[in-house]
Structures are given as C-alpha cells and as structure tokens.
Design a protein around this motif. Structure first.
Motif, short mmCIF file in Angstrom:
data_model
loop_
_atom_site.label_atom_id
_atom_site.label_comp_id
_atom_site.label_asym_id
_atom_site.label_seq_id
_atom_site.Cartn_x
_atom_site.Cartn_y
_atom_site.Cartn_z
N ALA A 102 0.87 -1.01 0.05
CA ALA A 102 -0.07 -0.09 0.01
C ALA A 102 0.93 1.28 -0.01
O ALA A 102 1.68 1.62 0.93
N SER A 103 0.96 1.91 -1.10
CA SER A 103 1.52 3.02 -1.24
C SER A 103 0.86 4.23 -1.23
O SER A 103 -0.21 4.48 -2.01
N LEU A 104 1.06 4.94 -0.19
CA LEU A 104 0.27 6.39 -0.01
C LEU A 104 0.69 7.56 -0.82
O LEU A 104 1.84 7.71 -0.92
N SER A 105 -0.18 8.50 -1.23
CA SER A 105 -0.03 9.89 -1.60
C SER A 105 -0.71 10.81 -0.67
O SER A 105 -1.56 10.76 0.16
N PHE A 106 -0.26 11.96 -0.84
CA PHE A 106 -0.92 13.16 -0.12
C PHE A 106 -2.22 13.47 -0.47
O PHE A 106 -2.88 14.10 0.29
N TYR A 107 -2.80 12.94 -1.51
CA TYR A 107 -4.38 12.97 -1.75
C TYR A 107 -5.18 11.84 -1.13
O TYR A 107 -6.43 11.75 -1.29
N ASN A 108 -4.45 10.80 -0.49
CA ASN A 108 -5.22 9.86 0.35
C ASN A 108 -5.85 10.57 1.49
O ASN A 108 -5.23 11.66 2.12
N THR A 109 -6.57 9.72 2.29
CA THR A 109 -7.12 10.07 3.60
C THR A 109 -6.89 8.98 4.59
O THR A 109 -6.85 7.84 4.43
N THR A 110 -7.24 9.38 6.00
CA THR A 110 -7.55 8.47 7.18
C THR A 110 -8.54 7.62 6.63
O THR A 110 -8.55 6.41 7.14
N GLU A 111 -9.69 8.26 6.31
CA GLU A 111 -10.81 7.54 6.30
C GLU A 111 -10.57 6.34 5.12
O GLU A 111 -11.11 5.29 5.36
N GLU A 112 -9.83 6.73 4.03
CA GLU A 112 -9.41 5.42 3.05
C GLU A 112 -8.64 4.61 3.83
O GLU A 112 -8.81 3.24 3.65
N ILE A 113 -7.63 4.78 4.83
CA ILE A 113 -7.03 3.80 5.48
C ILE A 113 -7.81 3.04 6.33
O ILE A 113 -7.64 1.76 6.32
N ASP A 114 -8.87 3.57 7.03
CA ASP A 114 -9.55 2.70 7.82
C ASP A 114 -10.50 1.74 7.07
O ASP A 114 -10.45 0.44 7.25
N THR A 115 -10.81 2.07 5.85
CA THR A 115 -11.44 1.15 4.89
C THR A 115 -10.69 0.13 4.25
O THR A 115 -10.99 -1.17 4.37
N LEU A 116 -9.34 0.36 4.31
CA LEU A 116 -8.40 -0.64 3.80
C LEU A 116 -8.17 -1.83 5.02
O LEU A 116 -8.25 -2.79 4.92
N VAL A 117 -7.78 -1.09 6.23
CA VAL A 117 -7.89 -2.14 7.46
C VAL A 117 -9.13 -3.07 7.54
O VAL A 117 -8.73 -4.05 7.78
N ALA A 118 -10.23 -2.39 7.52
CA ALA A 118 -11.60 -3.47 7.65
C ALA A 118 -11.39 -4.40 6.39
O ALA A 118 -11.81 -5.40 6.53
N ALA A 119 -11.02 -3.94 5.25
CA ALA A 119 -10.91 -4.85 4.23
C ALA A 119 -9.76 -5.71 4.02
O ALA A 119 -10.09 -7.09 4.04
N VAL A 120 -8.72 -5.64 4.80
CA VAL A 120 -7.55 -6.59 5.14
C VAL A 120 -7.98 -7.69 6.02
O VAL A 120 -7.89 -8.84 5.84
N LYS A 121 -8.91 -6.98 7.00
CA LYS A 121 -9.22 -8.10 7.94
C LYS A 121 -10.52 -8.73 7.33
O LYS A 121 -10.76 -10.12 7.72
N LYS A 122 -11.37 -8.49 6.52
CA LYS A 122 -12.15 -9.14 5.81
C LYS A 122 -11.58 -10.35 5.04
O LYS A 122 -12.02 -11.49 4.93
N ALA A 123 -10.44 -9.83 4.12
CA ALA A 123 -9.68 -10.97 3.46
C ALA A 123 -9.12 -12.03 4.21
O ALA A 123 -9.31 -12.96 3.78
N LYS A 124 -8.55 -11.43 5.32
CA LYS A 124 -8.02 -12.38 6.36
C LYS A 124 -8.87 -13.62 6.81
O LYS A 124 -8.94 -14.72 6.70
N MET A 125 -10.25 -13.14 7.05
CA MET A 125 -11.20 -14.04 7.32
C MET A 125 -11.44 -14.99 6.31
O MET A 125 -11.84 -16.21 6.65
N MET A 126 -11.76 -14.29 5.15
CA MET A 126 -12.16 -15.17 3.91
C MET A 126 -11.02 -16.28 3.74
O MET A 126 -11.44 -17.49 3.17
N LEU A 127 -9.90 -15.84 3.70
CA LEU A 127 -8.82 -16.66 3.18
C LEU A 127 -8.10 -17.53 4.34
O LEU A 127 -7.63 -18.42 3.92
N SER A 128 -8.72 -17.38 5.64
CA SER A 128 -7.95 -18.29 6.67
C SER A 128 -8.76 -19.54 6.75
O SER A 128 -9.99 -19.81 6.58
#
Length: 403
Positions: free
Chosen positions: A377-403
């Motif tokens: 995940a490579s971030l730029s100045f136009y990204n937001t903390t809200e997008e990061i929150d969505t990423l974290v939730a999505a990674v958790k979901k991916a982990k649950m689906m793939l474990s």
C-alpha cells in the motif's frame, strides 16, 4: 493551507467506482494519479499547438519548441541543476539508467568494480549486469538488514580504488526505505567513483537538490510525480554527459551528417535522438508546477502522518507483518501469515481498493525475506485516513475469508 477536499477535486479519477465501490487508490508507488491541471496541459497541446519541435519555422513548431524547452527549465530549477542542458528528457527512469550503462560500457575495463545496493529495482540491477558482461567489470552488492536498511559498514569494505561506479536508489520502491545517499555519494567520491541515484520513488515525496548532493547522475520519472507516463529525466554533470557517447543515433542528436562522417550535437540533444514525447515533456513541467504549488514540505508532512496512521492501524491485525521498518516514505509492504499476497490483493480489488502485490520488480528483496512477494500500500498526499480505515477493514475481511 492544505485542504484535502480541494486537493482531491483536482484528481477526477478519484470520483470513479470500481466493482461498485468508491475507488481507493493505494498504488501510488507504481504510478501516481494525474491532476486536472496536467490533463488540461495535455489537451491544450494536442488541441492548439501539436507540432514537431526544433525543426520548423512555422508558428506551431515554434510554440511547441518554446513550451518544451520551458518545461526543461522548470525541471532544471526543480532539481537545481546548474544548467538546463544537464537535464536530458527521456522515456523514463529505465531509459535514463540504460543511457548511462550503455555509455560506460565503452569506458570500463576488465577488473573495474561497480557497486549496487540490495534494495534496487530491477531497472537499477539488470542494466549494470549487462554492462559488466560486456566489459568484464565486477558487480558487488551492499547488503541489507532485517529492517530494510543498507549495511553501510559493509559498503565501506566494498569501496576501493577499483570502484568506478556506485548505483543506489534514493527510496526503495518495495519497502519505502530512504537510503543515506548523501553519505554514499561522499564516500564513493573519496575513491574517485561516480554515483548514479535512482530517484523514481523519492521524487514524489522529496525535492532533491542535485548540486547540494554533488551527485553525478540522478534519474526520475514523471508518472510518479503526478505527470504522464513515458517521460522522465536523466540529470548528469556536464563533464560526464560530454564524456559518454550517444545512446542512439538518428535525427536531432547530430550536428552534421555525411556518408563519410557524422558529428554529434551538443547537450542535451546528443542524447535525445528522434522525435521526443513532446506533450509528455510539457506535461512533466506542468506536474512539477502543480507539486511545487502545494509544497514538498507540506506533502512530506501529510504523507508522514498518513504513514504513521496506517502503520499503527495495520499493525493491530493479528498475523500481519510489515516488511521494511527503517526510516522511510509512505510505503507499507505487508503479508498475513499463511495467505498469499495475490489473494489478498484480489479481494481488496473487489472492494474498490487498488494495491500492488508481488515482488515489485525487486526480487532480491523478497528472496532475502524468503517470501514470494508482499501486499504494498503506497500512499500519496491526496489519500485520507478514512481510506486507510477502509483498507484496514478490508484486510481483516480478506483474512477472515482466506484463513
């Protein structure tokens, strides 16, 4: 003042949806997105003054030539090169590296030594291997440690009077590590070696001063800096660019041509054979203007805040490991234990999140960690903390689906 909402309005692609989800773009290490100010410059070129440069007496050609050379001066000032003709406009970082490698292939001799770092992109490994095969020079490598930092004590041991060239990226594309290039340049120069710095991953975050660095060559790409693809720069000190032979033969790079003898043009045209990416060069200048209008101090502060926020949030996920914990820019490479990075990336894409998976053209780094690749995940100045929150939730979901 940095207004994230105003900044994001400059990037029309951020309004689109992917698989029905709002696009979250975290693949800035591969290419940044392009603001309207740069897009408008591209449209203006093809709408109003599309013509070949340097050759025509007609109005469109003169206008295009003026805009192209104005862009070169903008780039010169951005990097603080001493002369505008020390800025060679190329097809990108890869071509810039290959120009230097090709030139030194006719200069080095058997037994000479060249040094690269273990953190390099393939584009800053393969050309030097090819150069060594042609010349008989010996390639040596500065190793890395578990934090993703170079082992500078080993670099000291590698340097000798046989060292002719040193190559190192300013920032690792795979890990985000900021390398101590000032120290590398200084130490290499003590042995009379020339230094090329690959700045492709640094220039979106850092404004390098090539004169202050006293670097011999510095290369970068526009598409990592809010500009178009297919254009980049090779900065070289005047005396070194004059030392190297031309990379390609053709139009523009000549002074005179007869069947008996050809003489070459002076800098920068000596290395700019054929019709260049005229629109790309002009748009590169517009991208430099755009980023400088925001300010690199502000960009760095913003991205450091995003990096800290994302690192803390992702680190809370059980089984998630971040690779590269040294001083770095806004790049987070990670894996989840027992799950292939490609599978995580595929699920994130279905949720509208663009990340990069694989070895990131830095296979030796992955071999060091004994992994097939990472999720980056490579971030730029136009990204937001809200997008990061969505990423974290999505990674958790991916982990649950793939474990």
């Amino acid at each position: 003042m940095f207004d994230i909402n105003t900044i994001r309005e400059d990037f029309p692609i951020l309004k689109r949806k992917v698989h029905g989800k709002p696009l979250i773009y975290f693949d800035n290490g591969a290419t940044s997105q392009t603001p309207t100010q740069v897009i408008d410059t591209i449209v203006d070129y093809y709408t109003n003054y599309n013509a070949n440069i340097h050759r025509g007496v007609h109005t469109l050609s003169q206008e295009a030539t003026d805009k192209y050379e104005e862009a070169r001066i903008k780039i010169q000032k951005h990097f603080n090169a001493k002369h505008s003709y020390e800025i060679i406009l190329t097809a990108g970082t890869t071509e810039s590296v290959n120009i230097v490698a090709s030139g030194f292939s006719s200069i080095l001799k058997e037994g000479d030594e060249v040094i690269v770092s273990a953190l390099e992109h393939h584009s800053n490994i393969v050309p030097w291997q090819m150069m060594c095969e042609k010349t008989g020079a010996v390639l040596k490598v500065i190793p890395m440690d578990d934090q993703g930092a170079l082992q500078m004590d080993v670099f000291d041991q590698l340097l000798s009077n046989k060292t002719k060239l040193v190559f190192c990226n300013h920032v690792s594309n795979a890990l985000g590590t900021i390398n101590p290039i000032e120290t590398i340049i200084h130490k290499a120069h003590k042995f009379g070696a020339y230094v090329l710095i690959d700045g492709a991953q640094a220039c979106p975050h850092i404004k390098p001063d090539v004169q202050e660095l006293d670097v011999d060559f510095y290369v970068a790409s526009a598409h990592k800096m809010c500009g178009p693809t297919g254009v980049g720069i090779l900065y070289g000190k005047q005396e070194l660019l004059e030392l190297l032979p031309p990379y390609q033969g053709g139009g523009e790079m000549i002074e005179t041509v007869t069947f008996e003898k050809t003489t070459y043009a002076g800098l920068p045209h000596k290395f700019e054979a054929g019709t260049p990416n005229i629109c790309g060069g002009i748009a590169f200048g517009a991208a430099v203007d755009y980023m400088n209008a925001i300010g690199f101090d502000i960009i760095q502060q913003r991205e450091n805040e995003l990096l800290a926020y994302a690192t803390e949030a992702l680190s809370q996920i059980e089984g998630l490991k971040i690779y590269g914990t040294a001083h770095k820019t806004s790049v987070i490479s990670f894996n989840i234990e027992g799950i292939h990075p490609y599978d995580i990336g595929s699920i994130l894409d279905k949720l509208g999140i663009a990340v990069r998976t694989g070895h990131h053209c830095a296979q030796p780094i992955m071999d060091y960690f004994k992994i097939p690749g990472t999720v980056r995940a490579s971030l730029s100045f136009y990204n937001t903390t809200e997008e990061i929150d969505t990423l974290v939730a999505a990674v958790k979901k991916a982990k649950m689906m793939l474990s």
